[in-house]
Enzyme design. Structure first.
Site, PDB file in Angstrom:
ATOM      1  N   ARG A  63       1.186  -1.575   0.195  1.00  0.00           N
ATOM      2  CA  ARG A  63      -0.317  -0.414   0.456  1.00  0.00           C
ATOM      3  C   ARG A  63       0.885   1.137  -0.151  1.00  0.00           C
ATOM      4  NH1 ARG A  63      -3.716  -2.717  -1.773  1.00  0.00           N
ATOM      5  NH2 ARG A  63      -5.427  -3.222  -0.931  1.00  0.00           N
TER       6      ARG A  63
ATOM      7  N   HIS B  17      -1.146  -0.493 -10.384  1.00  0.00           N
ATOM      8  CA  HIS B  17      -2.072  -1.027  -8.949  1.00  0.00           C
ATOM      9  C   HIS B  17      -2.194  -2.531  -9.749  1.00  0.00           C
ATOM     10  CE1 HIS B  17      -4.167  -1.509  -4.967  1.00  0.00           C
ATOM     11  NE2 HIS B  17      -3.857  -2.531  -5.692  1.00  0.00           N
TER      12      HIS B  17
END
Ligand code: NAP
Length: 310
Positions: free
Chosen positions: A225, A273
């Site tokens: 993250r 991502h």
């Protein structure tokens, strides 16, 4: 009849409808599965993804589990209306995708592939990289993804160190845990892989102080993250050579804003991502296995600990 509400977004429904029905059939679970919810009080299970239909879980009074399609739960775990058990996704295909992304990017940096792939001046530099067992790798986070990546990197020959919250003993890995073990895990690492969840305790794990512990010129791979890294500290460490390259898949703000310095930095690789995504065929089986377990009175798999936040 069991009622399953697919509340993971209308856009995902076409990809999940058939695999979920097939998995229910194969598991012998008879259920009504729908992307619509006429009466929340009749719903037994919610299949969930952030950005879907539900913000308030209070009306789902009969619901026995909320089954998240994502591995990360930071967008739902703090929802104050959620009283039902929450399960995160542990999907073999997602794990395999993560292993491939981590292995590919680790080998890119280990072998110095960029020197040969982009070589406009036709420089003949026969310098060989060290072999894998001379390049220490540290994986932060030894959960479903971290452990699988560590095993794959270990199989290539890298000496592996891992770090987790609780103490672990894993064959082939030097392990450290807790805040007091972080410096030991990072000191001298030449490649660091971040596979921690987003919680208050993991914010800025890589900061000025911890980046300075790594081997000079280390590579960072962050498919975890964005908040795990202090962006400014990383940019400074890249600019002064302490960090050789950062390959980043996740960011504090996504999509990464066009004016963010990561885009233009010559030693940052941005991937959007895509390190690993949940795949409907295998994820449907995981979701249905949990429904079947709950119906049989067995404990749910991949249950999120709400207090820990993951
Ligand atoms: N980029 C992508 O496409 C993508 C895809 C999927 C997932 N992800 C990210 O990958 C993360 C990891 O997924 P996972 O399935 O491996 O999660 P997981 O199984 O829950 O594992 C999390 C690991 O992090 C450790 N950890 C958590 N808090 C910690 C702390 N404060 N200090 C030290 N260690 C800590 C845990 O330690 P313990 O073992 O002691 O509990 C565990 O080993 C997800 O949360 C998500 O953010 C990214």
């Amino acid at each position: 009849m069991i009622q399953i509400y697919f509340a993971a977004g209308a856009a995902r429904w076409p990809a999940y409808a058939l695999p979920l029905r097939a998995a229910l059939h194969d598991a012998g679970v008879t259920a009504v599965l729908s992307p619509f919810c006429a009466d929340p009080a009749l719903v037994d299970y919610i299949i969930f993804a952030p950005g879907g239909e539900i913000e308030d879980f209070t009306p789902f009074t009969r619901c026995k589990a909320v089954l998240n399609l994502w591995a990360g739960v930071e967008k739902i775990v703090g929802n104050p209306t959620l009283a039902q058990p929450l399960c995160r996704m542990v999907d073999p295909a997602l794990t395999q995708g993560m292993v491939e992304w981590v292995l590919g990017h680790a080998l890119r940096h280990h072998l110095g592939m960029d020197r040969h792939i982009v070589n406009p001046d036709h420089i003949w530099d026969p310098t060989c990289p060290p072999v894998a067992w001379e390049r220490p790798v540290t994986v932060l986070g030894l959960g479903a993804l971290g452990l699988a990546c560590a095993a794959a990197l270990r199989a290539v020959g890298f000496p592996l160190t891992g770090w987790s919250r609780g103490e672990k003993q894993i064959e082939g890995l030097v392990t450290h845990h807790g805040a007091q073990g972080l410096a030991k895990a990072l000191t001298g690492a030449a490649i660091v892989v971040l596979l921690l969840p987003k919680t208050a305790a993991t914010e800025n794990i890589l900061n000025r102080e911890t980046l300075a512990l790594l081997a000079p010129g280390a590579a960072i791979l962050n498919p975890g993250r964005g908040h795990l890294i202090e962006d400014d500290a990383l940019l400074d460490a890249l600019n002064n050579g302490q960090i050789g390259h950062a390959t980043l898949d996740v960011f504090r703000e996504e999509p990464l804003p066009q004016d963010h310095p990561f885009w233009a930095h010559p030693r940052v690789t941005v991937t959007p991502h895509v390190a690993a995504e949940t795949r409907p065929a295998s994820a449907s089986r995981v979701v249905v296995e949990n429904i079947a377990r709950a119906e049989a009175g067995a404990p749910l798999l991949h249950l999120v600990d709400r207090a820990r936040g993951y």
